[in-house]
Scaffold this motif. Structure first.
Motif, PDB file in Angstrom:
ATOM      1  N   LYS A   8     -10.527  -3.523 -10.621  1.00 57.87           N
ATOM      2  CA  LYS A   8      -9.551  -4.040  -9.664  1.00 57.87           C
ATOM      3  C   LYS A   8      -9.196  -5.495  -9.990  1.00 57.87           C
ATOM      4  O   LYS A   8      -8.049  -5.923  -9.824  1.00 57.87           O
ATOM      5  CB  LYS A   8     -10.088  -3.947  -8.236  1.00 57.87           C
ATOM      6  CG  LYS A   8     -10.057  -2.549  -7.644  1.00 57.87           C
ATOM      7  CD  LYS A   8     -10.485  -2.556  -6.180  1.00 57.87           C
ATOM      8  CE  LYS A   8     -10.374  -1.163  -5.574  1.00 57.87           C
ATOM      9  NZ  LYS A   8     -10.724  -1.149  -4.133  1.00 57.87           N
ATOM     10  N   GLY A  11      -6.250  -5.966 -12.385  1.00 58.46           N
ATOM     11  CA  GLY A  11      -4.961  -5.904 -11.721  1.00 58.46           C
ATOM     12  C   GLY A  11      -4.666  -7.175 -10.949  1.00 58.46           C
ATOM     13  O   GLY A  11      -3.535  -7.681 -10.952  1.00 58.46           O
ATOM     14  N   GLU A  12      -5.682  -7.712 -10.280  1.00 58.99           N
ATOM     15  CA  GLU A  12      -5.495  -8.951  -9.523  1.00 58.99           C
ATOM     16  C   GLU A  12      -5.124 -10.103 -10.448  1.00 58.99           C
ATOM     17  O   GLU A  12      -4.276 -10.942 -10.118  1.00 58.99           O
ATOM     18  CB  GLU A  12      -6.773  -9.281  -8.751  1.00 58.99           C
ATOM     19  CG  GLU A  12      -7.067  -8.310  -7.611  1.00 58.99           C
ATOM     20  CD  GLU A  12      -8.473  -8.463  -7.069  1.00 58.99           C
ATOM     21  OE1 GLU A  12      -9.230  -9.322  -7.599  1.00 58.99           O
ATOM     22  OE2 GLU A  12      -8.833  -7.724  -6.127  1.00 58.99           O
ATOM     23  N   CYS A  15      -1.454  -9.740 -11.508  1.00 59.78           N
ATOM     24  CA  CYS A  15      -0.565 -10.102 -10.399  1.00 59.78           C
ATOM     25  C   CYS A  15      -0.570 -11.601 -10.141  1.00 59.78           C
ATOM     26  O   CYS A  15       0.492 -12.204  -9.929  1.00 59.78           O
ATOM     27  CB  CYS A  15      -0.980  -9.359  -9.134  1.00 59.78           C
ATOM     28  SG  CYS A  15      -0.556  -7.617  -9.127  1.00 59.78           S
ATOM     29  N   TYR A 137       5.671  -3.725 -12.630  1.00 61.08           N
ATOM     30  CA  TYR A 137       4.813  -4.520 -11.764  1.00 61.08           C
ATOM     31  C   TYR A 137       4.915  -4.081 -10.305  1.00 61.08           C
ATOM     32  O   TYR A 137       3.938  -4.132  -9.562  1.00 61.08           O
ATOM     33  CB  TYR A 137       5.172  -6.001 -11.882  1.00 61.08           C
ATOM     34  CG  TYR A 137       4.606  -6.683 -13.104  1.00 61.08           C
ATOM     35  CD1 TYR A 137       3.415  -7.411 -13.020  1.00 61.08           C
ATOM     36  CD2 TYR A 137       5.248  -6.619 -14.339  1.00 61.08           C
ATOM     37  CE1 TYR A 137       2.888  -8.049 -14.125  1.00 61.08           C
ATOM     38  CE2 TYR A 137       4.729  -7.259 -15.455  1.00 61.08           C
ATOM     39  CZ  TYR A 137       3.549  -7.971 -15.347  1.00 61.08           C
ATOM     40  OH  TYR A 137       3.024  -8.596 -16.455  1.00 61.08           O
ATOM     41  N   LYS A 170       0.891  -1.645  -8.130  1.00 58.19           N
ATOM     42  CA  LYS A 170      -0.563  -1.698  -8.298  1.00 58.19           C
ATOM     43  C   LYS A 170      -1.281  -0.441  -7.806  1.00 58.19           C
ATOM     44  O   LYS A 170      -2.495  -0.319  -8.012  1.00 58.19           O
ATOM     45  CB  LYS A 170      -1.127  -2.919  -7.580  1.00 58.19           C
ATOM     46  CG  LYS A 170      -0.898  -2.938  -6.090  1.00 58.19           C
ATOM     47  CD  LYS A 170      -1.365  -4.249  -5.474  1.00 58.19           C
ATOM     48  CE  LYS A 170      -1.129  -4.291  -3.973  1.00 58.19           C
ATOM     49  NZ  LYS A 170      -1.895  -3.272  -3.241  1.00 58.19           N
ATOM     50  N   ASP A 197      -5.015  -0.437  -5.993  1.00 54.35           N
ATOM     51  CA  ASP A 197      -5.401  -1.626  -6.773  1.00 54.35           C
ATOM     52  C   ASP A 197      -5.994  -1.290  -8.139  1.00 54.35           C
ATOM     53  O   ASP A 197      -6.554  -2.178  -8.797  1.00 54.35           O
ATOM     54  CB  ASP A 197      -6.404  -2.495  -5.997  1.00 54.35           C
ATOM     55  CG  ASP A 197      -5.834  -3.009  -4.689  1.00 54.35           C
ATOM     56  OD1 ASP A 197      -4.640  -3.365  -4.670  1.00 54.35           O
ATOM     57  OD2 ASP A 197      -6.577  -3.042  -3.693  1.00 54.35           O
ATOM     58  N   SER A 199      -4.176   0.987 -10.501  1.00 52.53           N
ATOM     59  CA  SER A 199      -3.221   1.633 -11.411  1.00 52.53           C
ATOM     60  C   SER A 199      -3.051   0.841 -12.705  1.00 52.53           C
ATOM     61  O   SER A 199      -2.927   1.424 -13.791  1.00 52.53           O
ATOM     62  CB  SER A 199      -1.871   1.823 -10.727  1.00 52.53           C
ATOM     63  OG  SER A 199      -1.258   0.582 -10.441  1.00 52.53           O
ATOM     64  N   TYR A 200      -3.058  -0.491 -12.631  1.00 51.51           N
ATOM     65  CA  TYR A 200      -2.913  -1.297 -13.842  1.00 51.51           C
ATOM     66  C   TYR A 200      -4.065  -1.022 -14.812  1.00 51.51           C
ATOM     67  O   TYR A 200      -3.859  -0.841 -16.016  1.00 51.51           O
ATOM     68  CB  TYR A 200      -2.905  -2.793 -13.501  1.00 51.51           C
ATOM     69  CG  TYR A 200      -1.723  -3.304 -12.721  1.00 51.51           C
ATOM     70  CD1 TYR A 200      -0.633  -2.506 -12.405  1.00 51.51           C
ATOM     71  CD2 TYR A 200      -1.699  -4.631 -12.284  1.00 51.51           C
ATOM     72  CE1 TYR A 200       0.446  -3.008 -11.685  1.00 51.51           C
ATOM     73  CE2 TYR A 200      -0.621  -5.139 -11.565  1.00 51.51           C
ATOM     74  CZ  TYR A 200       0.440  -4.323 -11.266  1.00 51.51           C
ATOM     75  OH  TYR A 200       1.512  -4.816 -10.557  1.00 51.51           O
ATOM     76  N   ALA A 201      -5.279  -1.032 -14.294  1.00 48.65           N
ATOM     77  CA  ALA A 201      -6.449  -0.829 -15.151  1.00 48.65           C
ATOM     78  C   ALA A 201      -6.469   0.575 -15.738  1.00 48.65           C
ATOM     79  O   ALA A 201      -6.804   0.756 -16.923  1.00 48.65           O
ATOM     80  CB  ALA A 201      -7.734  -1.083 -14.360  1.00 48.65           C
TER      81      ALA A 201
END
Length: 244
Positions: A8, A11-12, A15, A137, A170, A197, A199-201
């Motif tokens: 997570k 992703g943070e 962002c 994004y 995300k 939180d 989806s990016y990873a």
């Protein structure tokens, strides 16, 4: 070890870096803003790639045709390059391992242009098992079935899809399956998941699996913190049902 929060935090980080840059700009610099978002994603992915796999922006040339510019172009450095200057490369299709289109945000209408562009690039390397993805994004709506139907319609090439991964904000992650994730039977399906939180990873780790010949899947407990994302599946659609 807390792998869930570790992934997570990726992703943070993406962002927060994106927002930090955006705070310094005004609305007249959208082009530069987009280029910076591409650069942020390339920089994060670069940390995790095997040494012989390189990441840049650039073009794919097969000797007869040249692609449009690729936002994130990942290639095997064991192959020669046609041209390289800084972060810009021209490569041949045999060296390509991943192609990613990066967008600040998408809505269901934007997807037609974005995914059609990806399809055109994919046709240059269609005989190679590559990662073809859209990284957005943000996504402007909550999920409804129109989204997966639109993706299926645009990506469907004779009941199959060249494009195989989408991240829409995300939370929303989409994956094309040529083999069912539960039964391993042959199929041709898009699944969409709500991975809050994460989806990016999951997008990045699926990318790493492609470029490392399955090394991520072999060590999946280290790379995918959820016991099974299938329980978080929102919907699915079979491309073969749409033929004709």
């Amino acid at each position: 070890m807390d792998l869930l929060n570790y992934y997570k935090s990726i992703g943070e980080e993406i962002c927060s870096t994106k927002d930090r840059i955006r705070f310094l700009m005004n609305n007249t610099h959208f082009l530069t803003d987009g280029e910076l978002k591409e650069s942020i994603l390339r920089q994060v992915i670069r940390r995790y790639l095997p040494e012989h796999i390189k990441i840049a922006r650039g073009f794919i040339h097969n000797g007869e045709a040249c692609s449009s510019q690729v936002d994130v172009l990942i290639y095997d450095s064991k192959y020669p390059v046609l041209f390289k200057e800084g972060d810009l490369v021209f490569v041949t299709p045999d060296s390509v391992r991943a192609v990613i289109e990066v967008k600040a945000r998408q809505n269901i209408t934007d997807l037609r242009y974005t995914l059609s562009k990806l399809n055109q690039i994919a046709e240059l390397v269609s005989d190679i098992n590559c990662f073809f993805g859209l990284f957005s994004y943000d996504y402007e709506r909550k999920y409804n079935r129109d989204l997966i139907k639109r993706v299926s319609e645009i990506t469907n090439v004779g009941g199959k899809s060249y494009i195989n991964h989408l991240v829409l904000g995300k939370d929303y992650f989409m994956k094309y399956w040529a083999n069912d994730p539960i039964t391993n039977e042959e199929c041709s399906k898009w699944h969409i998941y709500k991975l809050e939180d994460l989806s990016y990873a999951y997008f990045i780790n699926n990318l790493l699996d492609y470029v490392s010949d399955g090394a991520v899947s072999i060590n999946n407990r280290a790379w995918f913190p959820l016991d099974s994302k299938e329980r978080l599946k929102l919907d699915e659609i079979n491309l073969e049902d749409d033929i004709g």
